[in-house]
Design an enzyme around this catalytic site. Structure first.
Site, PDB file in Angstrom:
ATOM      1  CE  LYS A  72      -3.842   1.985   2.703  1.00 36.26           C
ATOM      2  NZ  LYS A  72      -4.637   1.814   3.626  1.00 36.26           N
ATOM      3  CB  SER A 148      -8.025   3.668   2.941  1.00 37.84           C
ATOM      4  OG  SER A 148      -7.173   3.048   3.900  1.00 37.84           O
ATOM      5  CB  SER A 172      -8.554   0.999   5.829  1.00 35.93           C
ATOM      6  OG  SER A 172      -9.264   2.000   6.024  1.00 35.93           O
TER       7      SER A 172
END
Length: 474
Positions: A72, A148, A172
């Protein structure tokens, strides 16, 4: 079966036997990215040649030897961009060091590969707040992958990543894993070092794996867990082998069903899939126990006071002075701050900074932030009380399957409410996992994944993974 679509454990067997080489996996992944990233948009960037050079030197005797892992874009990997999917850092920041989780992955023989898209500074539930590109759900390009960590989940679901790291501040990891039909694990707070993770809300953030199987999640948790002196919130706690006991089943376990999580607001089709998965656990010998988490109704309000308050503080470092993009020819230092932040941050980040600054301001701190912290303690106590009677807690991950792109564009409150089942785990510091539980049929006859959430007590990942494995095996 292509190498890019296989599990870590399957690829490890082939690497150890010499049937394949690490470069073969990377070539397959690069081909998959070239094929689907234009539609899915899971990656912001990837560097095949650098990854191959590292893979050629990987120790194949290690637990993750030769396995590429997508990262990420808010986790520092030395020499690679770390933009947090924001204009503020895009093209203006290259990580000068490895986050602790990256160092640990490398110690286990893994190869960081690619920067996964995300909501800007991890603020969002759909990945639509990314300033650098759109990510779609691999099962239906008209829908979001969740957020996210949407890029990480979409990459695994689209077979353009073997596994990925995400971060979970209020769901997330678990929510996009549910929407994309993969496994997403949020470890207990303090289990995994946050050093090198760009902070959103420091008392809530936790790094965790997104994988195809529960066994793969256990393998990755083995690698990234452990005490870190560089992180003041890291806990010096034993790290067991999380792959041990995975197949021990759930016979004799007591699994809690919180009445507050199974009331109004759940899509009936989602409820049906979740109920079916729960029934399978009961059929395997688990005892289902109705429980109450009485302060659940306050979780969303509590979270959206505490998280923005911490974000307001953490993001104050992005001022156009120290690093990141800055405006040209400012009139003075205040103009530099104002215009750099105005141009660098997107609408959702600005919204949360303003809200956080407000609740921390003179005259409102006691009225909002201080009271929210007290309610947080009550929410945590609800879980402590529940775990005196049950081994784990079962619930939906989200009230609905993946929403359409743009569905909540003008209604951020609706996005916030979609996190109602996941927020409390972060407020309480406990561990949680989303494991595929079934599908629902959309209006255009697409099969959309649905996840079952399993919540375990603090540092209870081993039993959590055991239950998740039982769901997976059906």
């Amino acid at each position: 079966m292509s190498l890019a679509s296989q599990s870590i454990s399957s690829l490890r067997r082939q690497l150890v036997s010499g049937d394949i080489q690490p470069g073969d996996i990377l070539d397959d992944l690069a081909s998959a990215i070239d094929s689907n990233n234009g539609t899915v948009g899971a990656y912001l960037s990837h560097d095949l040649e650098t990854a191959k050079a590292e893979a050629n030197n990987a120790d194949l005797s290690k637990s993750l030897g030769g396995i590429p892992i997508a990262i990420k874009d808010n986790i520092n990997v030395k020499g690679h961009p770390c933009s947090c999917a924001s204009k503020f850092l895009d093209g203006a920041y290259t990580a000068p060091y490895d986050a602790t989780v990256i160092a640990k992955l490398r110690e286990a023989g893994a190869v960081p590969f690619g920067r996964a898209n995300m909501d800007e500074f991890a603020m969002g539930s759909t990945t639509e707040s990314s300033a650098l590109g759109k990510t779609t759900n691999p099962h239906d390009a008209t829908r979001t992958p969740g957020g996210s960590s949407g890029g990480s989940a979409a990459a695994v679901a689209a077979n353009s990543a073997i596994a990925a790291l995400g971060s979970d501040t209020g769901g997330s990891i678990r929510q996009p894993a549910s929407h994309c039909g993969v496994v997403g694990l949020k470890p207990s707070y303090g289990r995994v070092s946050r050093y090198g993770l760009v902070a959103f809300a420091s008392s809530l953030d936790q790094i965790g794996p997104i994988t195809r199987t529960v066994e793969d999640a256990a393998l990755m948790l083995n690698a990234i867990s452990g005490y870190d002196t560089s992180d003041s919130t890291s806990l010096d706690h034993d790290v067991p082998d999380f792959t041990q006991g995975l197949d021990n089943g759930v016979a004799g376990m007591k699994l809690g069903l919180p009445k507050e999580y199974f009331g109004e607001g759940i899509d009936p089709a989602v409820r049906k899939s979740v109920d079916a998965a729960i029934a399978k656990l009961e059929g395997q010998g688990a005892e289902l126990v109705e429980i109450s988490l009485p302060h659940t109704e306050y979780a969303v309000a509590t979270y959206y006071i505490i998280a923005p308050a911490e974000a307001s503080s953490n993001l104050s470092r992005f001022d156009g002075v120290r690093y990141g993009n800055r405006v040209d020819q400012p009139e003075d230092v205040l103009d530099l701050y104002r215009r750099s932040r105005e141009q660098g941050f997107g609408p959702e980040v600005k919204r949360r900074i303003i809200l956080g600054t407000y609740v921390l301001s003179s005259g409102y701190y006691d009225a909002y932030y201080s009271r929210a912290q007290k309610v947080r303690t009550l929410i945590r106590q609800d879980f402590l009380n529940a775990y005196e009677n049950v081994d784990a807690i079962l619930s939906p991950v989200a009230p609905s399957a993946a929403p359409l792109l743009g569905a909540d564009k003008d209604n951020p409150l609706q996005q916030y409410l979609a996190d109602i089942y996941t927020l409390s785990a972060n407020l309480s510091g406990i561990c949680g996992i989303s494991v595929p539980a079934g599908t629902v049929t959309s209006e255009n006859n697409t099969q959309l994944p649905v996840g079952l959430q399993i919540l375990g007590p603090h540092m209870g990942e081993q039993k959590l993974l055991q239950i998740a494995r039982a769901v997976e095996m059906g």
